[in-house]
Write an enzyme that holds these catalytic residues in place. Structure first.
Site, short mmCIF file in Angstrom:
data_model
loop_
_atom_site.label_atom_id
_atom_site.label_comp_id
_atom_site.label_asym_id
_atom_site.label_seq_id
_atom_site.Cartn_x
_atom_site.Cartn_y
_atom_site.Cartn_z
CE LYS A 28 -3.15 0.48 3.41
NZ LYS A 28 -3.10 1.75 4.15
CB SER A 29 3.86 2.26 1.94
OG SER A 29 3.31 2.15 3.22
NE ARG A 33 6.14 6.50 0.78
CZ ARG A 33 5.24 6.28 1.76
NH1 ARG A 33 4.15 5.58 1.54
NH2 ARG A 33 5.46 6.76 2.98
N GLY A 101 -5.29 7.79 5.60
CA GLY A 101 -4.39 8.81 6.13
C GLY A 101 -3.18 9.00 5.24
CB SER A 175 5.01 10.08 11.43
OG SER A 175 4.13 10.19 10.33
CG ASP A 328 0.40 0.09 9.54
OD1 ASP A 328 -0.02 0.93 10.35
OD2 ASP A 328 0.79 0.39 8.40
CE LYS A 355 -0.21 4.47 12.93
NZ LYS A 355 0.49 5.20 11.87
NE ARG A 402 -2.71 -1.79 8.57
CZ ARG A 402 -2.33 -2.08 7.32
NH1 ARG A 402 -2.37 -3.33 6.90
NH2 ARG A 402 -1.91 -1.14 6.51
#
Ligand code: S3P
Length: 445
Positions: A28-29, A33, A101, A175, A328, A355, A402
């Protein structure tokens, strides 16, 4: 704002051993990006293995609304034609990030370096989450908040900087979202933007910016931190991105295989960036049988295949400095800890409170509703594992994907079934979770 969909409850019960080989969806990250950096690059970016979950699809829509040409060319295959650094166009309406987020905060950074105004919004969960921590560095770069809900929350209207200034910024908490927002805004500033973090957070933004041609240096800072320096106004060039499987999604079948007796599964192409693998380290310390059977790298990110077999786990103490590398994964680690023998202490979890839900409180509630002895002491979560979980509870998932997946994993080996009130948010990060788990033999109904 995204409307609340109808609740979709589901239960998990103990059944036969889990067997098979799966590739969980793309990270996902990296997916967020690739779309955002692709939109800031000149030329075409071809992405393979993009996570087609709701969170990432909202980022794709946002980048389109900001002027990039974003197209799906096949399953997981996407093409982005970017507008160049500083070239985003003012969107016609509010940008809705749903539950995400990461999408919202990273795009705020990208917008902050452009002379445009945009309104950011999301669902009821995202509207509760802190945004001040993101806006702080962006204001130093020259952006302005024109309107926001109470406490600086969404919906929030951000006016990007006309003359972005390079900054040196020390992040107040570890973060990757704060760091990435500052770096993405700093792209448009002349000179060097520096972000200093006391504890290293995931570095996908840095690695991907380098892959697209940016001049970025990463140095050690103190015992666990990093100093990242980015030379502004680079010509980013579209580049191919192959997205490996998401280790945070792999965590669910992995823990399921450890706790369901006789299980033996293989997880393909899992990203093994060391800033994401804290869960694997912790589970191995607990006695988990996890073997890496092949490692390779692609576009600056390593990946491996994992063979996981059911294991007898023992409680451990997880140090606070490991939190950024598994932020996570604490909910599903708490599930593994419930099946372990002995006490597991997870220290330094303050960030879990902000979160998709208050994960510290919600994880404790998930376990105690199912007969597991659990406590919260300050920012620490303490689980007293007895090797068995009574089950029989219904878990409130608070719009948190999650939590829903972790609770269902817990029910695959419990004495009585475990129910969740709603599975609809699983689609934000792992749309095929239920069929994939059923394919491994899980009893979900
Ligand atoms: C993410 C960073 C983490 C993580 C989130 C994804 C990212 O948040 O919890 O799911 O892609 O940058 P923080 O950086 O705020 O800890």
């Amino acid at each position: 704002m995204t409307s609340c969909s109808a609740l979709k409850p589901l239960s998990a019960r103990a059944g036969s051993a889990l067997k098979g080989r799966v590739r969980v969806p793309g990270d996902k990250s990296m997916s967020h990006r690739a779309l955002i950096i692709g939109a800031l690059a000149v030329g075409e970016t071809r992405i393979d293995g993009l996570l087609e979950g709701e969170d990432v699809l909202n980022t794709a829509k946002a980048m389109r609304a900001l002027g990039a040409a974003v197209e799906r060319t096949g399953p997981g295959a996407w093409s982005v034609r970017g507008v160049g650094v500083g070239g985003l166009a003012e969107p016609a309406g509010a940008l809705d990030f749903g539950n995400s987020g990461t999408g919202c905060r990273l795009v705020m950074g990208a917008v902050a370096g452009c002379p445009i105004t945009a309104t950011f919004d999301g669902d009821a969960s995202l509207r509760k989450r802190p945004m001040r921590r993101i806006v702080d560095p962006l204001e130093k770069i020259g952006a302005r908040v024109r309107a926001a809900a109470e406490g600086g929350r969404l919906p929030l209207t951000l006016e990007g900087a006309r003359d972005p200034m390079p900054i040196v910024y020390r992040t107040p908490v570890a973060s990757a979202q704060i760091k990435s927002a500052a770096l993405l805004a700093g792209l448009a500033a002349p000179g060097v933007t520096t972000v200093i973090e006391a504890e290293a957070s995931r570095d996908h933004t840095e690695l991907m910016l380098r892959h697209f041609g940016a001049d970025i240096t990463i140095e050690a800072e103190g015992a666990h931190g990093r100093r990242i320096s980015l030379t502004g106004q680079p010509e980013l060039c579209g580049a191919p991105v192959a997205v490996p499987a998401d280790p945070s999604s792999a965590a669910f079948p992995l823990v399921a295989a450890l706790i369901v007796p006789g299980s033996d599964i293989t997880l393909a192409d899992v990203m093994t960036n060391p800033l994401r693998t804290g869960l694997f380290t912790t589970l191995r310390e607990m006695g988990a049988d996890i073997r890496e059977t092949g490692s390779r790298g692609d576009a600056g990110e390593p990946m491996a295949e994992f063979r996981v077999r059911a294991s007898h786990l023992t409680g451990v103490e997880v140090p606070p400095e490991r939190a950024p590398a598994m932020i996570d994964e604490y909910i599903v680690l708490a599930v593994a800890a419930a099946y372990a023998r002995g006490t597991t202490v997870m220290r330094g979890l303050q960030e879990l409170r902000v979160k998709e839900s208050d994960r510290l409180a919600a994880t404790a509630a998930m376990l105690s509703a199912n007969g597991v002895e659990v406590g919260i002491s300050g920012d620490d979560l303490i689980v007293h594992g007895k090797g068995i979980v009574p089950g029989g509870g219904i878990v409130e998932t608070h719009m948190d994907h999650r939590l829903a997946m972790s609770a269902l994993v817990m029910g695959l080996a419990s004495q009585r079934p475990v129910g969740v009130d709603d599975t609809s948010f699983i689609a934000t990060s792992f749309p095929d979770f239920v069929p994939m788990m059923r394919g491994l033999g899980a009893e979900l109904s």
